[in-house]
Scaffold this motif. Sequence first.
Motif, PDB file in Angstrom:
ATOM      1  N   LEU A 174       0.816  -1.211   0.000  1.00  0.00           N
ATOM      2  CA  LEU A 174       0.000   0.000   0.000  1.00  0.00           C
ATOM      3  C   LEU A 174       0.850   1.262   0.000  1.00  0.00           C
ATOM      4  O   LEU A 174       0.554   2.232  -0.708  1.00  0.00           O
ATOM      5  CB  LEU A 174      -0.917   0.008   1.230  1.00  0.00           C
ATOM      6  N   ALA A 175       1.905   1.273   0.809  1.00  0.00           N
ATOM      7  CA  ALA A 175       2.740   2.473   0.929  1.00  0.00           C
ATOM      8  C   ALA A 175       3.462   2.788  -0.369  1.00  0.00           C
ATOM      9  O   ALA A 175       3.734   3.959  -0.665  1.00  0.00           O
ATOM     10  CB  ALA A 175       3.751   2.298   2.067  1.00  0.00           C
ATOM     11  N   SER A 176       3.775   1.758  -1.149  1.00  0.00           N
ATOM     12  CA  SER A 176       4.389   1.987  -2.454  1.00  0.00           C
ATOM     13  C   SER A 176       3.372   2.572  -3.427  1.00  0.00           C
ATOM     14  O   SER A 176       3.658   3.519  -4.161  1.00  0.00           O
ATOM     15  CB  SER A 176       4.955   0.675  -3.010  1.00  0.00           C
ATOM     16  N   GLY A 177       2.152   2.022  -3.423  1.00  0.00           N
ATOM     17  CA  GLY A 177       1.111   2.575  -4.280  1.00  0.00           C
ATOM     18  C   GLY A 177       0.825   4.031  -3.967  1.00  0.00           C
ATOM     19  O   GLY A 177       0.550   4.833  -4.868  1.00  0.00           O
ATOM     20  N   ASN A 178       0.909   4.403  -2.692  1.00  0.00           N
ATOM     21  CA  ASN A 178       0.676   5.788  -2.285  1.00  0.00           C
ATOM     22  C   ASN A 178       1.764   6.743  -2.766  1.00  0.00           C
ATOM     23  O   ASN A 178       1.570   7.963  -2.728  1.00  0.00           O
ATOM     24  CB  ASN A 178       0.582   5.875  -0.762  1.00  0.00           C
ATOM     25  N   ARG A 179       2.907   6.208  -3.160  1.00  0.00           N
ATOM     26  CA  ARG A 179       3.999   7.050  -3.678  1.00  0.00           C
ATOM     27  C   ARG A 179       4.213   6.816  -5.176  1.00  0.00           C
ATOM     28  O   ARG A 179       5.275   7.140  -5.713  1.00  0.00           O
ATOM     29  CB  ARG A 179       5.299   6.731  -2.928  1.00  0.00           C
ATOM     30  N   ASP A 180       3.223   6.252  -5.854  1.00  0.00           N
ATOM     31  CA  ASP A 180       3.349   5.952  -7.285  1.00  0.00           C
ATOM     32  C   ASP A 180       3.241   7.247  -8.084  1.00  0.00           C
ATOM     33  O   ASP A 180       2.200   7.908  -8.076  1.00  0.00           O
ATOM     34  CB  ASP A 180       2.236   4.982  -7.685  1.00  0.00           C
ATOM     35  N   PRO A 181       4.294   7.630  -8.823  1.00  0.00           N
ATOM     36  CA  PRO A 181       4.242   8.890  -9.578  1.00  0.00           C
ATOM     37  C   PRO A 181       3.244   8.855 -10.733  1.00  0.00           C
ATOM     38  O   PRO A 181       2.882   9.916 -11.264  1.00  0.00           O
ATOM     39  CB  PRO A 181       5.680   9.048 -10.093  1.00  0.00           C
ATOM     40  N   LEU A 182       2.792   7.662 -11.134  1.00  0.00           N
ATOM     41  CA  LEU A 182       1.764   7.585 -12.173  1.00  0.00           C
ATOM     42  C   LEU A 182       0.386   7.940 -11.627  1.00  0.00           C
ATOM     43  O   LEU A 182      -0.559   8.124 -12.389  1.00  0.00           O
ATOM     44  CB  LEU A 182       1.738   6.190 -12.795  1.00  0.00           C
ATOM     45  N   ARG A 183       0.285   8.015 -10.304  1.00  0.00           N
ATOM     46  CA  ARG A 183      -0.999   8.374  -9.683  1.00  0.00           C
ATOM     47  C   ARG A 183      -0.941   9.727  -8.978  1.00  0.00           C
ATOM     48  O   ARG A 183      -1.899  10.505  -9.017  1.00  0.00           O
ATOM     49  CB  ARG A 183      -1.404   7.279  -8.677  1.00  0.00           C
ATOM     50  N   PHE A 184       0.185  10.035  -8.343  1.00  0.00           N
ATOM     51  CA  PHE A 184       0.297  11.264  -7.563  1.00  0.00           C
ATOM     52  C   PHE A 184       1.470  12.113  -8.060  1.00  0.00           C
ATOM     53  O   PHE A 184       2.593  11.610  -8.180  1.00  0.00           O
ATOM     54  CB  PHE A 184       0.503  10.939  -6.073  1.00  0.00           C
ATOM     55  N   LYS A 185       1.201  13.379  -8.296  1.00  0.00           N
ATOM     56  CA  LYS A 185       2.246  14.311  -8.702  1.00  0.00           C
ATOM     57  C   LYS A 185       3.185  14.571  -7.523  1.00  0.00           C
ATOM     58  O   LYS A 185       2.729  14.765  -6.397  1.00  0.00           O
ATOM     59  CB  LYS A 185       1.610  15.619  -9.168  1.00  0.00           C
ATOM     60  N   GLU A 186       4.479  14.560  -7.797  1.00  0.00           N
ATOM     61  CA  GLU A 186       5.489  14.745  -6.743  1.00  0.00           C
ATOM     62  C   GLU A 186       5.133  13.918  -5.503  1.00  0.00           C
ATOM     63  O   GLU A 186       4.915  14.467  -4.414  1.00  0.00           O
ATOM     64  CB  GLU A 186       5.607  16.219  -6.369  1.00  0.00           C
ATOM     65  N   PRO A 187       5.113  12.610  -5.635  1.00  0.00           N
ATOM     66  CA  PRO A 187       4.596  11.764  -4.553  1.00  0.00           C
ATOM     67  C   PRO A 187       5.443  11.765  -3.290  1.00  0.00           C
ATOM     68  O   PRO A 187       4.933  11.448  -2.213  1.00  0.00           O
ATOM     69  CB  PRO A 187       4.576  10.369  -5.185  1.00  0.00           C
ATOM     70  N   ASP A 188       6.722  12.126  -3.394  1.00  0.00           N
ATOM     71  CA  ASP A 188       7.578  12.117  -2.218  1.00  0.00           C
ATOM     72  C   ASP A 188       7.557  13.442  -1.468  1.00  0.00           C
ATOM     73  O   ASP A 188       8.337  13.642  -0.530  1.00  0.00           O
ATOM     74  CB  ASP A 188       9.016  11.766  -2.612  1.00  0.00           C
ATOM     75  N   ARG A 189       6.653  14.337  -1.853  1.00  0.00           N
ATOM     76  CA  ARG A 189       6.511  15.624  -1.173  1.00  0.00           C
ATOM     77  C   ARG A 189       5.255  15.603  -0.314  1.00  0.00           C
ATOM     78  O   ARG A 189       4.183  15.229  -0.780  1.00  0.00           O
ATOM     79  CB  ARG A 189       6.432  16.770  -2.188  1.00  0.00           C
ATOM     80  N   PHE A 190       5.389  15.991   0.953  1.00  0.00           N
ATOM     81  CA  PHE A 190       4.244  16.088   1.852  1.00  0.00           C
ATOM     82  C   PHE A 190       3.500  17.377   1.554  1.00  0.00           C
ATOM     83  O   PHE A 190       4.033  18.474   1.743  1.00  0.00           O
ATOM     84  CB  PHE A 190       4.713  16.061   3.311  1.00  0.00           C
TER      85      PHE A 190
END
Length: 410
Positions: free
Chosen positions: A321-337
Amino acid sequence: MTQANLRQIIAYSNRANPYPLYEELRRTPVFHEADGPYVISTYYDIRGLLHDPRISSDARNLASSSGDPLADTGEEAALPPSFLRLDPPEHDRLRRMTNRPFGPPHSPRRVHDMRGELGGIVSGLIDGIGGTERIDLVDQFSYPFPVTVICRLLGVPREDEARFHSWADTIAASLDPDPDSDADERAKVSHDARMQLGMYLAGLIEERRKKPGNDMLSELATAHGPDGAMTTMEVLSTAALLLIAGHETTVNLITNGMLTLLRNPEVLRRLRENPKLAVPIVEELLRFEPPVQLLPQRSTLADIEVRGVTIPKGASLWLILASGNRDPLRFKEPDRFDPDREDIEHLGFGSGIHGCFGAPLARLEAQLALSELARRLENPRLLEDPPPYRQNAVLRGPRHLPIACDGIRP
């Protein structure tokens, strides 16, 4: 990624920051080697499988777990499986029965009406912190808060809460074992705590059947709805689920949340000035630092094709789940809070029929906790970064969060 690298994901040395490993894992969206599990790491594939009726949560459907490094969960078999570990129709019946006294449509105000009581618990814990040169936020706040809430939800008498806390602490420790401790002694202590908790709850259930109160345990023990009545063992397993699953995940959500806010002081300042910001902050936290990192020990009830790979019937699945939450194909700039994201359809509470049952309560607990900590702690700051993490790879969060502040506002 190799099997050795797969084991790196659950290795304690990577607990503080597993996200670079997840990034590497996403390069092979369906990873499998030798007799290990099939590992799914991208957002849309995980979400699709969470809604796929060919995926089972019942461990009895696993053909073999010999190559799964998380196969041994250390959980006791003293109680029947909770609905979390069952498939339809058994899952659906128990979940419906549990939901009647918890949420809409039958109990639409159960969580909402706890807001004042939750606020009082939060205030009392902050008042009791004492010295501010070194505060362990886990031990002094985020750990006792959710278990107190579970006590109030179930209807545990106030005079018994200390005993309940002790049993909960011991059981929680068994889910997060110290590798340097004696395994046999740890198992015995955990077993004894589970037995004592089970006997206590069984007695409380019988009391509630004779004299029901306005609490969830009373309603679970006495309800006779369209699905019939729960047996004593089913009430026990449901109460244990609320205690263990509800408590452990909320501890991590609050602790990960405060750690993230202290690493992002501008967001912390905004929350102090505007408590309503707690709502989007908690949603972004559930994406950015989810309390449940992965769902192991799912299995396939039929051959399933994902990304051109056939996953055979009876195979073990890990859904990261945590990897999916940081997937750049789903979320823009996923490693930014970024609590200002307009679209945070995260996987922090899972999805599908096994989506987190206690999500409304966990959200409210985290919102109240973080907004009050932001308001009342003067100039809070981290004393260790990264802090020491728990051993558990699934329920990931700091075991201690040492912070200091200049004082506590009234």
